[in-house]
Design a protein around this motif. Sequence first.
Motif, PDB file in Angstrom:
ATOM      1  N   LYS A 141      -7.610   0.722  -4.705  1.00 56.16           N
ATOM      2  CA  LYS A 141      -7.837  -0.706  -4.486  1.00 56.16           C
ATOM      3  C   LYS A 141      -6.782  -1.517  -5.217  1.00 56.16           C
ATOM      4  CE  LYS A 141     -12.862  -0.224  -3.954  1.00 56.16           C
ATOM      5  NZ  LYS A 141     -14.210  -0.659  -4.460  1.00 56.16           N
ATOM      6  N   THR A 148       0.810  -1.221   0.000  1.00 62.00           N
ATOM      7  CA  THR A 148       0.000   0.000   0.000  1.00 62.00           C
ATOM      8  C   THR A 148       0.842   1.269   0.000  1.00 62.00           C
ATOM      9  OG1 THR A 148      -0.198  -0.029   2.422  1.00 62.00           O
ATOM     10  CG2 THR A 148      -1.910  -1.147   1.161  1.00 62.00           C
ATOM     11  N   GLN A 192      -3.400   0.814  -4.523  1.00 62.67           N
ATOM     12  CA  GLN A 192      -3.557   1.358  -3.181  1.00 62.67           C
ATOM     13  C   GLN A 192      -2.356   2.232  -2.792  1.00 62.67           C
ATOM     14  OE1 GLN A 192      -5.567  -1.358  -0.082  1.00 62.67           O
ATOM     15  NE2 GLN A 192      -4.566  -2.796  -1.469  1.00 62.67           N
ATOM     16  N   THR A 208     -10.671   4.476   1.137  1.00 61.93           N
ATOM     17  CA  THR A 208     -11.234   3.120   1.184  1.00 61.93           C
ATOM     18  C   THR A 208     -11.000   2.450   2.531  1.00 61.93           C
ATOM     19  OG1 THR A 208      -9.195   2.303   0.162  1.00 61.93           O
ATOM     20  CG2 THR A 208     -11.059   2.755  -1.298  1.00 61.93           C
ATOM     21  N   ASP A 236     -14.555   2.733   5.375  1.00 61.18           N
ATOM     22  CA  ASP A 236     -14.746   3.900   4.512  1.00 61.18           C
ATOM     23  C   ASP A 236     -15.672   4.888   5.222  1.00 61.18           C
ATOM     24  OD1 ASP A 236     -16.932   2.251   4.364  1.00 61.18           O
ATOM     25  OD2 ASP A 236     -17.317   2.647   2.237  1.00 61.18           O
TER      26      ASP A 236
END
Length: 502
Positions: free
Chosen positions: A365, A261, A369, A286, A335
């Motif tokens: 996503k 991420t 990410q 998210t 979220d």
Amino acid sequence: MNRTTLSLIAAATALAAVTGFATLESPDASGDSAAGTAARLPVERTSLLCPQPSTSDIADTAYTSFTPVVEGASDSGKAQLQAATEESADSTAGKKSGGKAAKPAKPVVQPKEPGKPAAGDTSGADAPALVGIASGRFAPGWTVQETTRVAAGNGRGLLGTNCTAPDTEFWFPGASTAAARTDYVHLTNPDDSAAVVDIDLYGKDGTLKSTVADGITVQPHAGEPILLNTLTGDPQTDLTVHVSVRSGRVGAAVQALDDKTGGDWLAAAADPAGSLVMPGIPKDATSVRLVAFAPGDTDADLKVRLASPSGLITPAGNETLHVKAGMTSAVDLGDVTRGEAGSLVLTPTGSSVPVVAALRVVRGKGADQETAFIPATAPVGARATVADNTAKGSTLAVTAPGGGARIRVTASAGSEGGTAVSKTFTIKGGTTQNVAAPVPSGLKGTYALTVEVVSGGPVYASRMLAATSEGVPGFTIQNLPDDRGTVSVPQAEQDLSVLLKQ
């Protein structure tokens, strides 16, 4: 009057002419004190420290310096940002080769005038930590943004941080020693003597044992990145890092890098307090994770609320958070913004217990990410500035968790051209707004945004900077606390009679 007294008067008169020799006024009979009539004057010297930006060979880092135009500031002064080791070279120049001074390296950034950003850049894994000094007209409200783009590898994405003033204590809730994370504490020493630093780590069960985290020496004019995994053998998903300085002073920041991420800088959280605000959660986040720590001996019970565009709301299933004393607590909020701008507000449910807190925010996503952090912050106060904004990639979030407020937002001239412009906004109490911040007319390069509170408040703000590098989307978030560009100076007057009293 004897000769000694005459000599004292002459010496005192000369001293007053050179230094403005003065004594503080005593309170008058009305009860009004000198402190009550203190003036706020621009600061005359500011120090900022920028951590080593990256260990990646493909990292590209931009530095942007900005000082707002401040009424009453000095007509002279200068500012520059250069390698910490160059500060050491400058201080020893002239001591070698029969007094011949060594020629220092060119500063990375050297602004020419307040009101216009100045930019510089470095690249690769060898870019050093930087030390910045601003004096005179460049000192009040001086800010420097460090923004790094890494296209691939661990922590890829956009990493940004405001360069910070040296201090003696820092709190970092939101760090980690989990398998997917590679977190470093970066310590930068701007002074001529070594600094001695202790690093304490707190996990979900309390203090983590470490044999190497106490008495860490940071050499003069040097940056020292310390891998958290080397300080403890106990992996922790959520960690609070406490940096305290035994001697000297340092700048400190945590670089948090994730395998999947991306990564970003985790700036120090605001000092422990009973109520905290984390402004500017992206509307398309998210995943949002709240990490909190109570440094005292008392548990903290906190009410968790989201300041949305329509008002304060309570996240379903996460109405409160219990934080045990000396232990790090964390909760996933998912979220939580649900497509709207938001800021997290923590307040005590009963007795106020000081805590520190930060948010870990994920956008995107799958392989797209990216991660950023929002530590609890101090309010904007009178004025706050953030640099390195772009025409389309910057989002300014402002929240007034209590009463409403009126603010003025000024977009500076561009670093390569453009004209400054201002706009006024009204922020309703209990809400967060992504304001349509102005953009300089005829903009070339990047620009700075300055937020000033016209009335009401308190107000909290952050700026999200988003950019795509070689197809990889990235973002970073910086808070806008008060720039401390002015200082309270008590009323004073000359009083030479103190030299005649025996």
